[in-house]
Design an enzyme around this catalytic site. Sequence first.
Site, PDB file in Angstrom:
ATOM      1  N   HIS A 236      12.091  10.078  49.288  1.00 21.03           N
ATOM      2  CA  HIS A 236      10.859  10.481  48.609  1.00 21.03           C
ATOM      3  C   HIS A 236      11.172  10.752  47.135  1.00 21.03           C
ATOM      4  O   HIS A 236      11.778  11.759  46.787  1.00 21.03           O
ATOM      5  CB  HIS A 236      10.290  11.736  49.266  1.00 21.03           C
ATOM      6  N   TYR A 241       7.759  15.722  43.428  1.00 17.40           N
ATOM      7  CA  TYR A 241       8.800  16.440  44.150  1.00 17.40           C
ATOM      8  C   TYR A 241      10.148  16.219  43.465  1.00 17.40           C
ATOM      9  O   TYR A 241      10.215  15.562  42.425  1.00 17.40           O
ATOM     10  CB  TYR A 241       8.767  16.045  45.627  1.00 17.40           C
ATOM     11  N   ARG A 409      -4.810   8.417  55.048  1.00 12.92           N
ATOM     12  CA  ARG A 409      -6.037   9.104  55.486  1.00 12.92           C
ATOM     13  C   ARG A 409      -6.936   8.209  56.332  1.00 12.92           C
ATOM     14  O   ARG A 409      -7.664   8.710  57.188  1.00 12.92           O
ATOM     15  CB  ARG A 409      -6.804   9.619  54.267  1.00 12.92           C
TER      16      ARG A 409
END
Length: 439
Positions: A236, A241, A409
Amino acid sequence: MTSPTSSQIGAIGYDGLPYFTPANNGGAAAEPENPSTPTLFRPLHIRQLTLKNRIMVAPMCMYSCQSDPSSPFVGALTDYHIAHLGNLALKGVGLIIIEATAVQANGRISPNDSGLWQEGTDSEQFKALKRVVDFVHSQGAKIAIQLAHAGRKASSMPPWVAQEAGKRSLRAGEAAGGWPHDVVGPSGGEEQAWAPGDSFWPPRELSTAEVEETVKAFARSAELSVKAGFDLIEIHGAHGYLVNQFLSPVTNKRTDKYGGTFENRTRILREISGAIRAVIPESMPLFLRISATEWLDGKFPEFWDIESSIKLAKTLPDLGIDFLDVSSGGNHKDQTLEPHTNYQIDLAAQIRKEIREVGQKTLIGAVGLITEATAASQLVQGSDLDEAHAAESMVAGSAPRADAVLLARQFLRQADWVYHAAKTLGVQITVPKQLGRAI
């Protein structure tokens, strides 16, 4: 007519589970090599791994793990994840990528996030992950784990808790299982908090030795992931992040070997990918998710933009990275981001075009607001052509924009999206035995 015995029934079950379920393979095209089968439902080969179609579940945090730091179950997936991810495997996806899984305890986004920092194969974190892996495999899907560290965006409350408090984000204190004094980043101080007020904790700056230990933590988690049976690993490096924070000159103000120049800011990613490749099989694919731009045009004189991403993408073969998952944004509160149908697809397509023009074969994944089957199919159509036919397609202006699509989603809205997509595109696919009478 003689009824089958229990041993006969068990013989057609999936061998990796202690209970009975037929070995299913929903979502696979009946004629995958037929030229008339849309590329979306044709196999994708990555190293020695083959995905039955090019439809992937993007990692989605569910904020549903145990948060008590004293519990052996902290950070471990639960029955909720079996139901959530198992259902998607049953519904025909080619690949499921498990939500951001922290390589260190302070690397979780929230206290309720997934983790794989406990050592050994007897830990609750490992056993819970393996349980999900085994079930997903029984349904014919492949499964990946996204290894992550949240950096300065760590120790936050689940989003619905913040919403109930009338806020977009809310930091998690010790009473909620948080770690306010151990939120870290490439640079520290109040000015490096993601947002002012009570939304996020200000980070402290990691020492050089701590950065090096974080690299080792990614490798340890990767090694355990192999033992748990994962088919591939994703790093990631997106959405603000820790890895993304190091890449960006906006959030990386370091003066050691991990800061300053493009080479230094990308050093942590090079070291993480190298450390992971050293402990996983040569046959195992390695993915990377990035934010292709920070959407900070006009806000900062220098930031991570699409040109930075193209420059990075051209180095990926040397890093042993096979697939680039192209997202965007999330690293600064002042981003100017107006999502529209192709806002990230355009970024993926631009990167793919640039690297193909120099003969690079790194696979590109498109993600973001992909909801319709026809549009998804058009994105990847022809990406499986040989180089000669691909060149012809580029001249004709119909070059594919990605090699696979990732949906998130939309799968929460429509878990059986793959089956609906197959029907829309006129593709005959296999279905799970338990669902056959309904599809």
